[in-house]
Design an enzyme around this catalytic site. Structure first.
Site, PDB file in Angstrom:
ATOM      1  N   SER A  74       0.804  -1.227   0.000  1.00 48.45           N
ATOM      2  CA  SER A  74       0.000   0.000   0.000  1.00 48.45           C
ATOM      3  C   SER A  74       0.833   1.271   0.000  1.00 48.45           C
ATOM      4  O   SER A  74       0.318   2.340  -0.318  1.00 48.45           O
ATOM      5  CB  SER A  74      -0.951   0.010   1.198  1.00 48.45           C
ATOM      6  OG  SER A  74      -0.226  -0.013   2.416  1.00 48.45           O
ATOM      7  N   ASP A 364      -3.263   8.463   7.774  1.00 47.40           N
ATOM      8  CA  ASP A 364      -4.218   7.569   8.427  1.00 47.40           C
ATOM      9  C   ASP A 364      -3.486   6.676   9.422  1.00 47.40           C
ATOM     10  O   ASP A 364      -2.398   7.039   9.882  1.00 47.40           O
ATOM     11  CB  ASP A 364      -5.012   6.755   7.394  1.00 47.40           C
ATOM     12  CG  ASP A 364      -4.141   5.845   6.528  1.00 47.40           C
ATOM     13  OD1 ASP A 364      -2.956   5.617   6.875  1.00 47.40           O
ATOM     14  OD2 ASP A 364      -4.633   5.343   5.491  1.00 47.40           O
ATOM     15  N   HIS A 367      -0.281   5.174   7.089  1.00 47.76           N
ATOM     16  CA  HIS A 367       0.343   5.774   5.910  1.00 47.76           C
ATOM     17  C   HIS A 367       0.675   7.247   6.119  1.00 47.76           C
ATOM     18  O   HIS A 367      -0.127   7.991   6.698  1.00 47.76           O
ATOM     19  CB  HIS A 367      -0.577   5.622   4.700  1.00 47.76           C
ATOM     20  CG  HIS A 367      -0.936   4.201   4.416  1.00 47.76           C
ATOM     21  ND1 HIS A 367      -2.128   3.636   4.836  1.00 47.76           N
ATOM     22  CD2 HIS A 367      -0.258   3.217   3.778  1.00 47.76           C
ATOM     23  CE1 HIS A 367      -2.168   2.366   4.461  1.00 47.76           C
ATOM     24  NE2 HIS A 367      -1.046   2.096   3.817  1.00 47.76           N
TER      25      HIS A 367
END
Length: 407
Positions: A74, A364, A367
């Site tokens: 991610s 978040d 990240h």
């Protein structure tokens, strides 16, 4: 549009006509259906499409390398998971609100991810995701992003979130792309394209978040952290050799960030004043140590390869410790989320997000923000803020190998 047969003849003619110093025929740079144009990369015009507008760094008149290929999780997924049945998706607001299109694209960030900035440094457009492509040759000539959120070095890492593209599968997808180049362009041109391009690898954090720290399959009783790190690094070593056997010669291998400082673990381990969870960060530092050592070994084993290891932990901790000088106000709280440090629940709606993400380190639970990604990308490219890449940064590797090609 040229047919494949005519395209192959055209490319062979171009190679014969050009000197060997060019290495890769310049004509290929103009075949993309998305025309590349020069703009100021600081301006981010809104767009009606969720697809990123191709941008070229204003400092570079032509690409420094033919293409950028990306394998990872991610941290660098630009939308592959949008096409999968998974909870690990970033295809809804407020993700992407500060991106060039101001729309969610599948990037786990408020804006750009590190490889977006590196593409600009290399003079390339933003790299498209693999699953969103039509399979046409011109869509892949500047590179492909195979990264998938929740993927890890271990095949089953992150599987509780649903579908993802494993590291092994991503490498197979890259091999499929290479074979398509061979069939369409000829073997010599395909080898030249791949060996002159850059392959960026950023993966491994989910092997801690979704496997070791969750003690899946009782792994903590089977491996102490030291042994687990050795296992991951040795697996990565073999995968890099597999990519080398597919004619990759320029690697950027990213280490892991300090997830012991991530809002999710701050709230879970009940950090009082935003202090990082040292037992987690110690494991990450050990892994990065093994990866750097592995890089040194591969450089001796594969003398014609350029491999750099970038210690994201080191670069990130410099930002956290010196956050004021970097312009950040919040080092512990995520911009978007719920609970203490906004780390209890993931970012799910615009109402959960702070007004200004640029003064936050974390976007978040896990990240970083666009602002952090820009700093880390600058470090990978030119060691602008701190040296975190060994034995050299990407800029030096690209230009040193380019000079070698002229000899």
């Amino acid at each position: 549009m040229l047919t494949t047969h005519l395209l192959a003849i055209f490319l062979v003619s171009a190679i014969v006509a050009h000197s060997k110093a060019l290495r890769f025929p310049q004509e290929l740079y103009n075949l993309s259906s998305n025309q590349i144009f020069i703009v100021d990369n600081l301006s981010r015009p809104p767009s009606s499409s969720a697809s990123p507008t191709p941008l070229l760094s204003p400092a570079v008149s032509s690409p420094l390398v033919p293409a950028l290929f990306i394998i990872g999780d991610s941290t660098v997924d630009c939308g592959n998971n949008n096409y999968l049945g998974t909870f690990a998706r970033a295809d809804r607001p407020p993700y992407g609100r500060d991106f060039d299109t101001h729309l969610p694209t599948g990037r786990f960030c408020n804006g750009r991810i590190p490889v977006d900035y590196l593409a600009l440094h290399l003079g390339l457009p933003f790299v498209p995701n693999y699953l969103g492509q039509t399979g046409e040759l011109e869509d892949m000539l500047h590179g492909v992003n195979y990264a998938s959120a929740a993927a890890g070095i271990i095949f089953s890492s992150g599987s509780e979130l649903g579908q993802h593209i494993s590291l092994t599968h991503q490498i197979q997808q890259f091999s499929d792309t290479y074979q398509q180049f061979v069939l369409s362009l000829g073997e010599d041109v395909a080898i030249d394209l791949i060996s002159s391009s850059v392959l960026y690898v950023s993966i491994g954090i989910n092997d801690y978040i979704h496997y070791y720290l969750r003690n899946v399959s009782n792994v903590q009783n089977l491996y102490l952290p030291w042994g687990f790190n050795q296992f991951l690094a040795s697996t990565m070593r073999q995968e890099i050799k597999n990519l080398y056997n597919t004619n990759v010669r320029r690697f950027v291998v990213m280490g892991l960030p300090p997830i012991g400082c991530a809002p999710y673990y701050l709230q879970r381990y009940k950090s009082n004043n935003g202090e990082c969870v040292e037992e987690i960060n110690d494991m990450i530092m050990e892994f990065n140590f093994f990866m750097r050592y592995m890089t040194d070994e591969l450089l001796h084993e594969l003398p014609d390869a350029g491999i750099i290891f970038c210690d994201v932990f080191q670069g990130s901790m410099d930002i956290i410790r010196n956050h004021k000088s970097y312009g950040f106000e919040s080092t512990a709280n995520a911009c978007c989320g719920l609970g203490k440090y906004n780390g209890w629940m993931m970012c799910m709606s615009p109402q959960m997000a702070c007004r200004n993400a640029s003064d936050h380190i974390w976007w978040d639970q896990f990240h970083p923000t666009d602002a952090v990604n820009a700093i880390l990308a600058d470090n990978v490219w030119s060691s602008r803020h701190t040296e975190m890449c060994y034995p050299m940064n990407l800029e030096k590797m690209v230009f040193s190998q380019s000079l070698n090609n002229l000899v």
